[in-house]
Design a protein around this motif. Sequence first.
Motif, PDB file in Angstrom:
ATOM      1  N   GLN A   1       0.830  -1.191   0.000  1.00  0.00           N
ATOM      2  CA  GLN A   1       0.000   0.000   0.000  1.00  0.00           C
ATOM      3  C   GLN A   1       0.875   1.256   0.000  1.00  0.00           C
ATOM      4  O   GLN A   1       1.963   1.262   0.581  1.00  0.00           O
ATOM      5  CB  GLN A   1      -0.920   0.024   1.217  1.00  0.00           C
TER       6      GLN A   1
ATOM      7  N   VAL B   1      -2.187   5.423   2.461  1.00  0.00           N
ATOM      8  CA  VAL B   1      -2.884   4.335   3.150  1.00  0.00           C
ATOM      9  C   VAL B   1      -2.147   3.979   4.437  1.00  0.00           C
ATOM     10  O   VAL B   1      -2.770   3.652   5.451  1.00  0.00           O
ATOM     11  CB  VAL B   1      -3.023   3.102   2.237  1.00  0.00           C
TER      12      VAL B   1
ATOM     13  N   LEU C   1      -3.455   6.048   7.115  1.00  0.00           N
ATOM     14  CA  LEU C   1      -4.754   5.579   7.592  1.00  0.00           C
ATOM     15  C   LEU C   1      -4.590   4.391   8.537  1.00  0.00           C
ATOM     16  O   LEU C   1      -5.305   4.283   9.536  1.00  0.00           O
ATOM     17  CB  LEU C   1      -5.645   5.194   6.410  1.00  0.00           C
TER      18      LEU C   1
ATOM     19  N   LEU D   1     -11.964   8.281  11.758  1.00  0.00           N
ATOM     20  CA  LEU D   1     -11.417   7.439  10.694  1.00  0.00           C
ATOM     21  C   LEU D   1     -12.215   7.572   9.395  1.00  0.00           C
ATOM     22  O   LEU D   1     -11.629   7.682   8.307  1.00  0.00           O
ATOM     23  CB  LEU D   1     -11.389   5.986  11.164  1.00  0.00           C
ATOM     24  N   LEU D   2     -13.543   7.599   9.503  1.00  0.00           N
ATOM     25  CA  LEU D   2     -14.367   7.719   8.294  1.00  0.00           C
ATOM     26  C   LEU D   2     -14.135   9.052   7.581  1.00  0.00           C
ATOM     27  O   LEU D   2     -14.238   9.139   6.357  1.00  0.00           O
ATOM     28  CB  LEU D   2     -15.850   7.566   8.651  1.00  0.00           C
TER      29      LEU D   2
ATOM     30  N   ARG E   1     -11.436  10.392   7.056  1.00  0.00           N
ATOM     31  CA  ARG E   1     -10.193  10.297   6.285  1.00  0.00           C
ATOM     32  C   ARG E   1     -10.287   9.325   5.118  1.00  0.00           C
ATOM     33  O   ARG E   1      -9.336   9.154   4.360  1.00  0.00           O
ATOM     34  CB  ARG E   1      -9.049   9.863   7.214  1.00  0.00           C
ATOM     35  N   ILE E   2     -11.436   8.627   4.992  1.00  0.00           N
ATOM     36  CA  ILE E   2     -11.594   7.612   3.946  1.00  0.00           C
ATOM     37  C   ILE E   2     -12.595   8.101   2.906  1.00  0.00           C
ATOM     38  O   ILE E   2     -13.691   8.541   3.248  1.00  0.00           O
ATOM     39  CB  ILE E   2     -12.086   6.282   4.542  1.00  0.00           C
ATOM     40  N   GLU E   3     -12.224   8.018   1.645  1.00  0.00           N
ATOM     41  CA  GLU E   3     -13.147   8.370   0.565  1.00  0.00           C
ATOM     42  C   GLU E   3     -13.977   7.129   0.248  1.00  0.00           C
ATOM     43  O   GLU E   3     -13.573   6.250  -0.516  1.00  0.00           O
ATOM     44  CB  GLU E   3     -12.364   8.830  -0.666  1.00  0.00           C
ATOM     45  N   LEU E   4     -15.151   7.059   0.844  1.00  0.00           N
ATOM     46  CA  LEU E   4     -15.976   5.855   0.759  1.00  0.00           C
ATOM     47  C   LEU E   4     -16.580   5.673  -0.631  1.00  0.00           C
ATOM     48  O   LEU E   4     -16.918   6.658  -1.301  1.00  0.00           O
ATOM     49  CB  LEU E   4     -17.109   5.923   1.781  1.00  0.00           C
TER      50      LEU E   4
ATOM     51  N   LEU F   1     -12.344   0.757   5.626  1.00  0.00           N
ATOM     52  CA  LEU F   1     -10.930   0.901   5.271  1.00  0.00           C
ATOM     53  C   LEU F   1     -10.444  -0.327   4.503  1.00  0.00           C
ATOM     54  O   LEU F   1      -9.796  -0.207   3.450  1.00  0.00           O
ATOM     55  CB  LEU F   1     -10.112   1.094   6.551  1.00  0.00           C
TER      56      LEU F   1
ATOM     57  N   HIS G   1     -12.417  -0.605   0.955  1.00  0.00           N
ATOM     58  CA  HIS G   1     -12.107   0.414  -0.051  1.00  0.00           C
ATOM     59  C   HIS G   1     -10.708   0.243  -0.637  1.00  0.00           C
ATOM     60  O   HIS G   1     -10.495   0.460  -1.836  1.00  0.00           O
ATOM     61  CB  HIS G   1     -12.253   1.808   0.555  1.00  0.00           C
ATOM     62  N   TYR G   2      -9.743  -0.145   0.194  1.00  0.00           N
ATOM     63  CA  TYR G   2      -8.366  -0.228  -0.291  1.00  0.00           C
ATOM     64  C   TYR G   2      -7.939  -1.656  -0.637  1.00  0.00           C
ATOM     65  O   TYR G   2      -6.769  -1.899  -0.918  1.00  0.00           O
ATOM     66  CB  TYR G   2      -7.414   0.382   0.741  1.00  0.00           C
TER      67      TYR G   2
END
Length: 381
Positions: free
Chosen positions: A191, A195, A198, A295-296, A298-301, A329, A332-333
Amino acid sequence: MGSWITMDEVCSRLGVRPQTIYAYVSRGKLEVMSDPSDTRRSLYRAEDVASLARRKQAGRKHETLATNTLFGAEPSIPTALSTFVRERLYYRGKDAVELAGSASVEDVAQLLWNAEQAPDFSCAERITAPGRVAAFTMLGALAATGHSTHGRMTRVLHQEAQGLVGKIANAFGAAPGGKPLHLRFAQGWKQPAPVAELLRTAMVLLVDHELTSSAFAARIAASTGASLPACLLSGMTTLSGPLHGDASGRVKALFDQVEREGEDQVLAHHLSTGVPLAGFGHHLYPDGDPRATALLARIELPETIARFIEKASGLTGLQPNVDVALAALVTHYGLPADAAFGLFATARSVGLLAHSLEQLGVGQVIRPRGRYVGPMPERTS
């Protein structure tokens, strides 16, 4: 078969709102079934409702206090590690969400262990088949041959503890070496740097959560003088339960269902049958889990998942907890299938060891009394 009552009757008997009923169901305190005459409605077991009502009315009798001490209504073990103030999590007085903005897991371990310097979680071992089987097998072997914690200096125990955390990380797929844990996981899972950040944030938020079931299990082992690997194994096996550290696996399965069927179909099924949505609501955070929020953000859902979370919260009144954020997390990744538990277990191993080390200072075996409710013993002549 016991009797079943409607949502309105439950709310009336307990004096609570529907959101609280959903929370009771999600925590396994209230059994639910579909109404045979109308599958759009749910019915609730009257016996469970009566039991909840009795608990609300219970006074401060010794027996009630003793029972509650074990089953969550009243924590009873003094700890300086973490606590909750106004629905915020603090590690030794420091806001966990604020720490997650820049601190590493190593920094938080130094804080919780009261160590002179940040521990070194490096490990040179290369695992051919990473995952929980490798982690538990390794811990089991170390627990079988480990030395008692009694009569050993704190700095020596810190050295052993840092080695255990490093081995846990390797077992779950972190790359060997001496980099900070989040960078080793990013390298092991191929990653990029964003990431890795994250992963660092998630692990800092997951290091400890006051006196959880797994922390209590680790403390019980520590109170007997068991080795640090044995203490950690006690905590980790408890953490692995789907109602504790492995809850994100249920959320990920829910996300997979949403991707296949669409958010409206999944929500309609859960709401019509009364089946609780995994990952929504937390009894310590009625207004929302700040760890999940941090945390959410920082994440592009993915759009489908984002809509599902928004609609689920609107329809149930329950906010997503950290298990939703962790599953998002991983999903998505495209992290490994067991990455959510691997991150949780590695981060929480720091907290479990902190609880074990803190318990050593008490110098007393944890031995609760059983409250016998079986048949009366037969008299012998």
